[in-house]
Enzyme design. Structure first.
Site, PDB file in Angstrom:
ATOM      1  N   ARG A 175      14.176  -0.465 -12.552  1.00  0.00           N
ATOM      2  CA  ARG A 175      15.257   0.426 -12.983  1.00  0.00           C
ATOM      3  C   ARG A 175      16.570  -0.338 -13.169  1.00  0.00           C
ATOM      4  O   ARG A 175      17.249  -0.199 -14.161  1.00  0.00           O
ATOM      5  CB  ARG A 175      15.433   1.542 -11.959  1.00  0.00           C
ATOM      6  N   ARG A 236       0.332  -0.217  -3.863  1.00  0.00           N
ATOM      7  CA  ARG A 236      -0.370   0.931  -3.301  1.00  0.00           C
ATOM      8  C   ARG A 236      -1.343   1.467  -4.354  1.00  0.00           C
ATOM      9  O   ARG A 236      -1.002   1.514  -5.535  1.00  0.00           O
ATOM     10  CB  ARG A 236       0.611   2.074  -2.974  1.00  0.00           C
ATOM     11  N   GLU A 265      -9.043   4.065  -1.252  1.00  0.00           N
ATOM     12  CA  GLU A 265      -9.251   3.134  -0.153  1.00  0.00           C
ATOM     13  C   GLU A 265      -9.708   3.843   1.124  1.00  0.00           C
ATOM     14  O   GLU A 265      -9.057   4.828   1.494  1.00  0.00           O
ATOM     15  CB  GLU A 265      -7.875   2.532   0.146  1.00  0.00           C
ATOM     16  N   HIS A 283      -7.021  -4.679   1.332  1.00  0.00           N
ATOM     17  CA  HIS A 283      -5.616  -4.417   1.704  1.00  0.00           C
ATOM     18  C   HIS A 283      -5.121  -5.415   2.775  1.00  0.00           C
ATOM     19  O   HIS A 283      -4.816  -5.034   3.906  1.00  0.00           O
ATOM     20  CB  HIS A 283      -5.471  -2.967   2.200  1.00  0.00           C
ATOM     21  N   ILE A 284      -5.033  -6.678   2.347  1.00  0.00           N
ATOM     22  CA  ILE A 284      -4.674  -7.741   3.305  1.00  0.00           C
ATOM     23  C   ILE A 284      -3.387  -8.475   2.910  1.00  0.00           C
ATOM     24  O   ILE A 284      -3.173  -9.613   3.321  1.00  0.00           O
ATOM     25  CB  ILE A 284      -5.840  -8.749   3.467  1.00  0.00           C
ATOM     26  N   GLY A 285      -2.545  -7.806   2.125  1.00  0.00           N
ATOM     27  CA  GLY A 285      -1.321  -8.459   1.628  1.00  0.00           C
ATOM     28  C   GLY A 285      -0.506  -9.154   2.713  1.00  0.00           C
ATOM     29  O   GLY A 285      -0.057 -10.282   2.550  1.00  0.00           O
TER      30      GLY A 285
HETATM   31  C1  DGY Z   1       2.701  -2.656   3.824  1.00  0.00           C
HETATM   32  O1  DGY Z   1       3.416  -3.265   4.601  1.00  0.00           O
HETATM   33  O2  DGY Z   1       3.067  -1.645   3.241  1.00  0.00           O
HETATM   34  C2  DGY Z   1       1.353  -3.202   3.607  1.00  0.00           C
HETATM   35  O3  DGY Z   1       0.671  -2.535   2.631  1.00  0.00           O
HETATM   36  C3  DGY Z   1       0.596  -3.255   4.905  1.00  0.00           C
HETATM   37  O4  DGY Z   1       0.420  -4.561   5.189  1.00  0.00           O
END
Ligand code: DGY
Length: 321
Positions: A175, A236, A265, A283-285
């Site tokens: 934005r 997400r 998920e 989901h291991i960011g």
């Molecule tokens: C977050 O922090 O939102 C991640 O998705 C979880 O590690």
């Protein structure tokens, strides 16, 4: 009596140690059902929640003593923040500690999907490798290509910084424009949504899930992307329409995709499992030892702030002051 802190799931010891002298910890080690969560919340002064704990009005209503919901993660779309704030309950998340780790994973996904690392590993283990082949696992180059980043917050900026080493053209869309100085430092150019879709060889998404971003990438958007492009997603699920993505990958309308998050998920969307041009991660960011400890310590600090009568240090963005 010490204040009661409910921890909804396993949590780093370093942060439990920090809290334990001041609080009475009620620790769970597996996910809670909604009913169980309701019971735990009633009587608690603080709750440490996972992004998989849906903290809705029903749960919040049970928290008659609750002072703070401290989410163990940067994203907080699992919490009804407006309702919590109306009830005078602080809501916090864990910014500023996980962006570099998530950017590292994003890059592992960019390189991994372009060079089919996961499939090539599987192929080798399965004993299919019979010797060097000129066409074996051909992939896309990354260096000097165009990287598109949607959402240049702290994770997006860390991703952009890493792209400098690959000599890429980096476009961004969000934005608000970045100050010129910052754009120069990161070597990024602003692009409209349509332009970033059309021009990117690698498109990576770093936006929170909101009404505005839900299904931001669907059939129409994919139709604008290059057939040779790769889509990377660590934000997400539901920012992408996974059914549209699966169809596009199956029909060769995109070269590949790498998802660390997805719509239902942990259930895989129909068709995902079979796709060789899709890398899917659980989901291991932010999943490095160091970062998970830092996140947990920040959660603990937020709780100690709130229980000590202060505004916690990392209230979620938009929390009414
Ligand atoms: C977050 O922090 O939102 C991640 O998705 C979880 O590690």
């Amino acid at each position: 009596m010490k204040p009661i802190v409910t921890v909804t799931n396993i949590f780093p010891q370093v942060a439990l140690d920090k809290l334990s002298s001041e609080c009475d910890l009620k620790i769970n080690r597996t996910s809670l059902t909604k009913e169980e969560l309701k019971q735990k919340v009633s009587g608690s002064d603080a709750v440490i929640s996972y992004l998989t704990d849906r903290i809705d009005q029903d749960i919040i209503d049970r928290g008659t003593k609750l002072k703070i919901i401290a989410n163990y993660g940067a994203g907080f779309n699992n919490i009804d923040v407006t309702y919590a704030s109306e009830r005078g309950i602080w809501v916090t998340n864990t910014p500023n500690v996980l962006h570099e780790t998530t950017a590292d994973l994003t890059w592992a996904m960019i390189l991994g999907t372009a060079r089919q690392i996961v499939s090539a590993d599987r192929y080798t283990r399965e004993g299919k490798f019979q010797g060097w082949g000129a066409k074996l696992f051909l992939g896309g180059d990354v260096y000097e290509k165009t990287l598109g980043i949607i959402g240049l917050g702290e994770i997006g900026r860390s991703v952009a910084r890493r792209a400098l080493g690959f000599n890429m053209r980096t476009l961004y869309h969000q934005r608000n424009l970045l100050p010129r100085e910052e754009e120069k430092k990161l070597n990024v150019e602003y692009a409209t949504f349509e332009k970033i879709l059309r021009a990117s060889d690698f498109l990576t998404l770093h936006v929170p899930l909101t009404e505005e971003t839900e299904y931001m990438i669907g059939n129409d958007e994919i139709a604008l992307m290059k057939k040779t492009a790769y889509l990377i997603h660590t934000a997400r699920g539901k920012v992408i329409d996974d059914y549209a993505l699966v169809a596009a990958l199956r029909e060769g309308r995109l070269a590949g995709a790498a998802l660390d998050v997805y719509e239902d998920e942990p259930e895989l969307t129909e068709g995902m499992r079979e796709l060789e041009n899709l890398m899917i991660l659980p989901h291991i960011g932010s999943a490095s030892f160091e970062t998970r400890d830092k996140m947990a310590l920040l959660v603990a600090d937020n709780i100690l702030d709130a229980l000590g009568g202060k505004a916690p240090r990392s209230l979620v963005p938009g929390y009414p002051k």
